[in-house]
Design a protein around this motif. Structure first.
Motif, PDB file in Angstrom:
ATOM      1  N   GLU A  73      -8.242  15.262   8.526  1.00  0.00           N
ATOM      2  CA  GLU A  73      -8.073  15.284   7.065  1.00  0.00           C
ATOM      3  C   GLU A  73      -9.415  15.025   6.376  1.00  0.00           C
ATOM      4  O   GLU A  73     -10.079  14.018   6.630  1.00  0.00           O
ATOM      5  N   GLY A  74      -9.798  15.963   5.485  1.00  0.00           N
ATOM      6  CA  GLY A  74     -11.089  15.839   4.808  1.00  0.00           C
ATOM      7  C   GLY A  74     -11.016  15.202   3.437  1.00  0.00           C
ATOM      8  O   GLY A  74     -12.005  14.669   2.941  1.00  0.00           O
ATOM      9  N   GLY A  75      -9.843  15.261   2.797  1.00  0.00           N
ATOM     10  CA  GLY A  75      -9.707  14.673   1.468  1.00  0.00           C
ATOM     11  C   GLY A  75     -10.439  15.484   0.409  1.00  0.00           C
ATOM     12  O   GLY A  75     -10.657  16.690   0.551  1.00  0.00           O
ATOM     13  N   GLY A  76     -10.819  14.803  -0.658  1.00  0.00           N
ATOM     14  CA  GLY A  76     -11.551  15.458  -1.738  1.00  0.00           C
ATOM     15  C   GLY A  76     -10.667  16.069  -2.802  1.00  0.00           C
ATOM     16  O   GLY A  76     -11.150  16.804  -3.660  1.00  0.00           O
ATOM     17  N   TYR A  77      -9.390  15.774  -2.795  1.00  0.00           N
ATOM     18  CA  TYR A  77      -8.463  16.324  -3.789  1.00  0.00           C
ATOM     19  C   TYR A  77      -7.556  15.203  -4.304  1.00  0.00           C
ATOM     20  O   TYR A  77      -7.598  14.069  -3.820  1.00  0.00           O
ATOM     21  N   PHE A  78      -6.746  15.538  -5.293  1.00  0.00           N
ATOM     22  CA  PHE A  78      -5.831  14.573  -5.894  1.00  0.00           C
ATOM     23  C   PHE A  78      -4.394  15.033  -5.662  1.00  0.00           C
ATOM     24  O   PHE A  78      -4.136  16.221  -5.437  1.00  0.00           O
ATOM     25  N   ILE A  79      -3.465  14.101  -5.740  1.00  0.00           N
ATOM     26  CA  ILE A  79      -2.043  14.423  -5.623  1.00  0.00           C
ATOM     27  C   ILE A  79      -1.390  14.095  -6.963  1.00  0.00           C
ATOM     28  O   ILE A  79      -1.282  12.922  -7.342  1.00  0.00           O
ATOM     29  N   ILE A  80      -0.989  15.131  -7.670  1.00  0.00           N
ATOM     30  CA  ILE A  80      -0.389  14.989  -8.994  1.00  0.00           C
ATOM     31  C   ILE A  80       1.045  15.498  -8.930  1.00  0.00           C
ATOM     32  O   ILE A  80       1.281  16.680  -8.650  1.00  0.00           O
ATOM     33  N   ASN A  81       1.991  14.602  -9.166  1.00  0.00           N
ATOM     34  CA  ASN A  81       3.418  14.957  -9.099  1.00  0.00           C
ATOM     35  C   ASN A  81       3.764  15.629  -7.772  1.00  0.00           C
ATOM     36  O   ASN A  81       4.544  16.589  -7.721  1.00  0.00           O
ATOM     37  N   GLY A  82       3.168  15.117  -6.706  1.00  0.00           N
ATOM     38  CA  GLY A  82       3.459  15.623  -5.373  1.00  0.00           C
ATOM     39  C   GLY A  82       2.692  16.866  -4.976  1.00  0.00           C
ATOM     40  O   GLY A  82       2.842  17.353  -3.855  1.00  0.00           O
ATOM     41  N   ILE A  83       1.868  17.398  -5.869  1.00  0.00           N
ATOM     42  CA  ILE A  83       1.131  18.637  -5.606  1.00  0.00           C
ATOM     43  C   ILE A  83      -0.353  18.318  -5.449  1.00  0.00           C
ATOM     44  O   ILE A  83      -0.925  17.573  -6.247  1.00  0.00           O
ATOM     45  N   ARG A 113       0.832  -1.202   0.000  1.00  0.00           N
ATOM     46  CA  ARG A 113       0.000   0.000   0.000  1.00  0.00           C
ATOM     47  C   ARG A 113       0.870   1.257   0.000  1.00  0.00           C
ATOM     48  O   ARG A 113       1.938   1.297   0.622  1.00  0.00           O
ATOM     49  N   ILE A 114       0.387   2.274  -0.702  1.00  0.00           N
ATOM     50  CA  ILE A 114       1.047   3.583  -0.724  1.00  0.00           C
ATOM     51  C   ILE A 114       0.075   4.604  -0.156  1.00  0.00           C
ATOM     52  O   ILE A 114      -1.114   4.597  -0.491  1.00  0.00           O
ATOM     53  N   PHE A 115       0.587   5.489   0.685  1.00  0.00           N
ATOM     54  CA  PHE A 115      -0.241   6.512   1.301  1.00  0.00           C
ATOM     55  C   PHE A 115       0.050   7.878   0.659  1.00  0.00           C
ATOM     56  O   PHE A 115       1.144   8.108   0.116  1.00  0.00           O
ATOM     57  N   PRO A 116      -0.915   8.788   0.719  1.00  0.00           N
ATOM     58  CA  PRO A 116      -0.739  10.107   0.090  1.00  0.00           C
ATOM     59  C   PRO A 116       0.509  10.845   0.553  1.00  0.00           C
ATOM     60  O   PRO A 116       1.162  11.529  -0.246  1.00  0.00           O
ATOM     61  N   ALA A 117       0.865  10.731   1.833  1.00  0.00           N
ATOM     62  CA  ALA A 117       2.029  11.459   2.345  1.00  0.00           C
ATOM     63  C   ALA A 117       3.299  11.062   1.607  1.00  0.00           C
ATOM     64  O   ALA A 117       4.170  11.900   1.337  1.00  0.00           O
ATOM     65  N   GLU A 118       3.415   9.787   1.264  1.00  0.00           N
ATOM     66  CA  GLU A 118       4.607   9.324   0.547  1.00  0.00           C
ATOM     67  C   GLU A 118       4.685   9.945  -0.842  1.00  0.00           C
ATOM     68  O   GLU A 118       5.764  10.326  -1.308  1.00  0.00           O
ATOM     69  N   ARG A 141       7.724  12.230  -2.328  1.00  0.00           N
ATOM     70  CA  ARG A 141       8.476  11.740  -3.486  1.00  0.00           C
ATOM     71  C   ARG A 141       8.186  12.525  -4.758  1.00  0.00           C
ATOM     72  O   ARG A 141       8.867  12.349  -5.768  1.00  0.00           O
ATOM     73  N   GLY A 142       7.158  13.385  -4.717  1.00  0.00           N
ATOM     74  CA  GLY A 142       6.798  14.146  -5.910  1.00  0.00           C
ATOM     75  C   GLY A 142       6.185  13.292  -6.995  1.00  0.00           C
ATOM     76  O   GLY A 142       6.378  13.549  -8.186  1.00  0.00           O
ATOM     77  N   THR A 143       5.423  12.274  -6.600  1.00  0.00           N
ATOM     78  CA  THR A 143       4.790  11.384  -7.566  1.00  0.00           C
ATOM     79  C   THR A 143       3.274  11.548  -7.514  1.00  0.00           C
ATOM     80  O   THR A 143       2.731  12.263  -6.674  1.00  0.00           O
ATOM     81  N   THR A 144       2.600  10.852  -8.395  1.00  0.00           N
ATOM     82  CA  THR A 144       1.143  10.924  -8.473  1.00  0.00           C
ATOM     83  C   THR A 144       0.521   9.780  -7.683  1.00  0.00           C
ATOM     84  O   THR A 144       0.937   8.622  -7.821  1.00  0.00           O
TER      85      THR A 144
END
Length: 263
Positions: free
Chosen positions: A81-91, A13-18, A22-25
């Motif tokens: 943490e409420g979520g509702g967003y995406f992590i694209i290239n770490g952003i 499993r991979i978590f959003p913080a990682e 790492r600057g990944t999606t």
């Protein structure tokens, strides 16, 4: 997820913080299963990964789904943490819903920025977003000018163009000036201001000596063919018809329907 062949990770499993670090999606595999038959007999199945799909944080597919405040903090997230967003290239990014005008429906609009389009332009206009069956579209604006005439603006290859609306009408329908005059002043026979404005627009075409459909198509094609980037074997009339097909009331196929809509 971590590749299944990885032997160094304790969990796949991979978590959003990682992903932030790492600057990944933060994404997952989008897999499709294909089955084919011959004579109603199943001949085979194949599963294929076709893309990596971003996962919304705290959605059901997210590793944080269902975790309590303590578990969220343990995974380097905020307790609330409420979520509702995406992590694209770490952003962290959100999906913004764009509100577009109703398709194929004319809207009378007052917009002060339209005055900057020319010395005679006013803030008044009628805008329509025309959309074809393939969902591509083009926005046209019928501008009202201070001299009582109207100009039609449209976009081709992200560049905006302006043309007297009477030129468009005469290019769409091979008819007399009298017929166009009657169509534009229908049910407004006592409105002398409107009748003068229509007469002025008709004189604009007469001043350019483009009195027939063939002449106006040649006139338009001659001036636009450089911007259209068409092959050399396209003559001026073909170039004008290409422009009309791509930019003028693109949701309608018939020239007569386009003419009636603008009128």
């Amino acid at each position: 997820m971590v590749p299944e062949g990885n032997i160094h990770s304790k969990s796949l499993r991979i978590f959003p913080a990682e992903c932030r670090q790492r600057g990944t999606t933060y994404s997952a595999k989008l897999q499709v299963s294909i089955q084919w038959k011959v004579n109603n007999q199943i001949c085979g199945n194949v599963a294929k990964v076709i893309a990596m799909l971003p996962i919304m944080v705290k959605s059901k597919c997210c590793s944080l789904f269902g975790l309590g405040p303590k578990d969220l903090v343990a995974n380097h997230e905020e307790a609330e943490e409420g979520g509702g967003y995406f992590i694209i290239n770490g952003i962290e990014k959100v999906v913004r819903m764009l509100v577009l005008p109703r398709r194929n429906y004319p809207l009378a609009i007052t917009r002060s920025s339209w005055r900057k389009r020319g010395p005679l332009y006013t803030e008044y206009g009628i805008q329509i977003r025309c959309v074809q069956k393939d969902q591509t579209g083009n926005t046209m604006v019928l501008h009202y000018l201070t001299d009582g005439t109207c100009s039609l603006s449209f976009i081709y290859n992200k560049e905006q163009f302006f043309m007297p609306v009477m030129f468009i009408l005469k290019a769409l329908y091979d008819t007399t000036d009298q017929h166009i005059y009657k169509e534009l002043t229908k049910d407004q026979e006592t409105n002398t201001f409107l009748k003068d404005c229509v007469a002025t627009m008709l004189r604009q075409a007469q001043d350019k000596e483009v009195t027939t459909q063939a002449k106006i198509l040649n006139y338009i094609g001659e001036r636009f063919r450089v911007k259209l980037g068409l092959p050399e074997w396209y003559n001026n009339v073909s170039a004008a018809k290409f422009l009309i097909r791509k930019c003028i009331c693109v949701h309608l196929d018939s020239y007569l329907d386009k003419f009636n809509l603008i009128v």
